[in-house]
Scaffold this motif. Structure first.
Motif, short mmCIF file in Angstrom:
data_model
loop_
_atom_site.label_atom_id
_atom_site.label_comp_id
_atom_site.label_asym_id
_atom_site.label_seq_id
_atom_site.Cartn_x
_atom_site.Cartn_y
_atom_site.Cartn_z
N SER A 167 -81.65 -4.70 23.37
CA SER A 167 -81.62 -4.20 24.83
C SER A 167 -82.85 -3.85 24.94
O SER A 167 -83.87 -3.27 24.01
CB SER A 167 -80.49 -2.95 24.96
N THR A 168 -83.39 -3.54 26.24
CA THR A 168 -84.69 -3.06 26.47
C THR A 168 -84.65 -1.52 26.52
O THR A 168 -83.75 -0.98 26.77
CB THR A 168 -85.22 -3.58 27.85
N PRO A 169 -85.75 -0.96 25.84
CA PRO A 169 -87.17 -1.60 25.17
C PRO A 169 -87.18 -1.80 23.91
O PRO A 169 -88.01 -2.19 23.18
CB PRO A 169 -88.05 -0.46 25.43
N LYS A 170 -85.88 -1.87 23.22
CA LYS A 170 -85.76 -2.02 21.59
C LYS A 170 -86.21 -3.28 21.34
O LYS A 170 -86.80 -3.43 20.43
CB LYS A 170 -84.32 -1.46 21.30
N GLN A 171 -85.59 -4.21 22.13
CA GLN A 171 -85.74 -5.58 21.74
C GLN A 171 -87.47 -6.00 21.95
O GLN A 171 -87.84 -6.80 20.90
CB GLN A 171 -85.06 -6.45 22.58
N GLU A 172 -87.96 -5.59 22.75
CA GLU A 172 -89.45 -5.90 22.93
C GLU A 172 -90.40 -5.39 21.63
O GLU A 172 -91.15 -5.99 21.43
CB GLU A 172 -89.98 -5.46 24.22
N ARG A 173 -90.09 -4.04 21.44
CA ARG A 173 -90.64 -3.43 20.16
C ARG A 173 -90.20 -4.07 19.01
O ARG A 173 -91.18 -4.52 18.16
CB ARG A 173 -90.18 -1.79 20.14
N PHE A 174 -89.19 -4.53 18.94
CA PHE A 174 -88.43 -5.40 17.66
C PHE A 174 -89.33 -6.76 17.45
O PHE A 174 -89.74 -7.10 16.57
CB PHE A 174 -87.15 -5.78 18.00
N ALA A 175 -89.50 -7.45 18.49
CA ALA A 175 -90.27 -8.77 18.74
C ALA A 175 -91.56 -8.48 18.32
O ALA A 175 -92.15 -9.33 17.51
CB ALA A 175 -90.30 -9.51 20.08
N ARG A 176 -92.24 -7.50 18.76
CA ARG A 176 -93.60 -7.40 18.52
C ARG A 176 -93.83 -7.06 16.89
O ARG A 176 -94.84 -7.64 16.23
CB ARG A 176 -94.55 -6.44 19.24
N ARG A 177 -92.97 -6.25 16.43
CA ARG A 177 -93.04 -5.88 15.14
C ARG A 177 -92.75 -7.27 14.22
O ARG A 177 -93.60 -7.60 13.24
CB ARG A 177 -91.92 -4.77 14.55
N LEU A 178 -91.75 -7.81 14.72
CA LEU A 178 -91.40 -9.12 13.81
C LEU A 178 -92.71 -10.06 13.84
O LEU A 178 -92.72 -11.01 12.74
CB LEU A 178 -90.18 -9.81 14.64
N ALA A 179 -93.38 -10.20 14.85
CA ALA A 179 -94.51 -11.21 14.88
C ALA A 179 -95.28 -10.98 13.89
O ALA A 179 -96.07 -12.07 13.45
CB ALA A 179 -95.06 -11.05 16.35
N GLN A 180 -95.40 -9.88 13.13
CA GLN A 180 -96.50 -9.66 12.05
C GLN A 180 -95.93 -10.55 10.87
O GLN A 180 -96.72 -10.75 9.98
CB GLN A 180 -96.37 -8.27 11.74
N TRP A 181 -94.76 -11.01 10.76
CA TRP A 181 -93.99 -11.40 9.68
C TRP A 181 -93.40 -12.85 9.58
O TRP A 181 -93.12 -13.37 8.35
CB TRP A 181 -93.04 -10.28 9.01
N VAL A 182 -93.68 -13.48 10.67
CA VAL A 182 -93.20 -14.87 10.95
C VAL A 182 -94.17 -15.97 11.40
O VAL A 182 -95.23 -15.62 11.66
CB VAL A 182 -91.97 -14.95 11.85
N ASP A 183 -93.67 -17.26 10.96
CA ASP A 183 -94.66 -18.36 11.27
C ASP A 183 -93.68 -19.25 12.42
O ASP A 183 -93.21 -20.20 11.83
CB ASP A 183 -95.20 -19.04 10.21
N VAL A 184 -93.52 -18.82 13.60
CA VAL A 184 -92.85 -19.68 14.78
C VAL A 184 -93.47 -19.84 15.86
O VAL A 184 -94.78 -19.41 16.02
CB VAL A 184 -91.54 -18.74 15.01
N ASN A 185 -92.99 -20.56 16.76
CA ASN A 185 -93.66 -20.89 17.95
C ASN A 185 -93.57 -19.83 19.14
O ASN A 185 -94.37 -19.16 19.54
CB ASN A 185 -93.22 -22.17 18.64
N PHE A 186 -92.11 -19.29 19.16
CA PHE A 186 -91.95 -18.31 20.18
C PHE A 186 -90.85 -17.22 19.53
O PHE A 186 -89.98 -17.41 18.73
CB PHE A 186 -91.25 -18.78 21.30
N ILE A 187 -91.00 -16.19 19.97
CA ILE A 187 -90.03 -14.97 19.96
C ILE A 187 -89.62 -14.57 21.37
O ILE A 187 -90.56 -13.95 22.11
CB ILE A 187 -90.53 -13.61 19.13
N VAL A 188 -88.12 -14.65 21.55
CA VAL A 188 -88.00 -14.62 22.89
C VAL A 188 -86.74 -13.45 23.02
O VAL A 188 -85.85 -13.46 22.39
CB VAL A 188 -87.52 -15.81 23.59
N THR A 189 -86.85 -12.29 23.87
CA THR A 189 -86.09 -11.34 24.05
C THR A 189 -85.21 -11.51 25.37
O THR A 189 -85.88 -11.71 26.32
CB THR A 189 -86.52 -9.88 24.26
#
Length: 260
Positions: A167-189
């Motif tokens: 849910s917003t804003p939890k999911q957006e903060r979650f996505a930005r943190r996750l982006a530090q650890w993954v190698d993908v094309n997109f992270i979509v909330t």
């Protein structure tokens, strides 16, 4: 892009967004962990009130206009091609468009078991069997070690797109943190898309969605959980946008007076 309450919203329309994300997930495309949010009035007002959250949205590749109020404001500002990019619809169309392509998906969100249910649902409903993994985050804050472990799980799955259904804003903060650890094309909330597509929560009728009354339908469905949010968000969204539209007039008047 068109600014609504100082947040850049994607204004080229839902079909364009779907086509673009599918094209950017081709095998030759560079994986850049681009974050995308489906952002409605709740997210926009939260960003206005919380500068830290606005910085999260500002860092995203796209903020899709999840609700009709944002679209109406965008059109008033001249974004003629802007359409609603409703999170559950964006999710659906991307899964349908990528069903016969070598694009892998990872589902992250919902209560225990929801992501696994959704994996079955996208196969049955959208003919897409390319879900490479699932994860249901705990309700508490995750540590960096836990994010690192999740990132390793996602990377090993070979996923191109990670879908976050919190849910917003939890999911957006979650996505930005996750982006530090993954190698993908997109992270979509995509908010409630997980619950909608597993039929755990009923969606508003299409006519209510078109008239921007989905908030009312959801409020009637879950009054105890949502009444405080909507009693604040809806009036505040209207008030803030009215102020924004009036402020250029005031500024122009002040400038004119200074020249006299």
């Amino acid at each position: 892009m068109t600014k609504v309450l100082q947040v850049q919203l994607y204004d080229a329309g839902l079909p364009s967004a779907v086509q673009n994300i599918v094209e950017q997930c081709q095998p030759t495309a560079t994986r850049q962990n681009k974050c995308i949010s489906a952002t409605g009035a709740h997210g926009l007002v939260t960003a206005f009130k919380e500068p830290e959250f606005k910085s999260v949205l500002d860092s995203f590749y796209w903020n899709l206009p999840d609700g009709m109020p944002g679209v109406w404001v965008g059109k008033l500002k001249g974004a003629k091609q802007m359409t609603r990019c409703y999170g559950p619809d964006f999710f659906k169309y991307v899964f349908e468009s990528s069903a016969n392509k070598s694009i892998k998906h990872f589902l992250c969100g919902g209560q225990e078991g929801v992501a696994d249910e959704l994996k079955q649902a996208v196969g049955q409903k959208f003919g897409n069997y390319q879900v490479a993994g699932t994860f249901c985050p705990p309700f508490r804050e995750m540590s960096d070690q836990e994010f690192q472990a999740l990132g390793e799980q996602i990377n090993q799955s070979g996923a191109n797109i990670v879908w976050i259904g919190l849910s917003t804003p939890k999911q957006e903060r979650f996505a930005r943190r996750l982006a530090q650890w993954v190698d993908v094309n997109f992270i979509v909330t995509v908010g409630a898309a997980f619950d909608f597509h597993t039929d755990r929560v009923k969606q508003a009728p299409s006519w209510m969605q078109r008239m921007s009354l989905e908030w009312l339908f959801r409020l009637m469905s879950e009054p105890k959980r949502l009444y405080k949010r909507y009693l604040e968000i809806v009036p505040l969204f209207i008030l803030l946008n009215v102020k924004e539209f009036l402020s250029p007039v005031k500024q122009s008047t002040a400038s004119a007076n200074q020249q006299l």
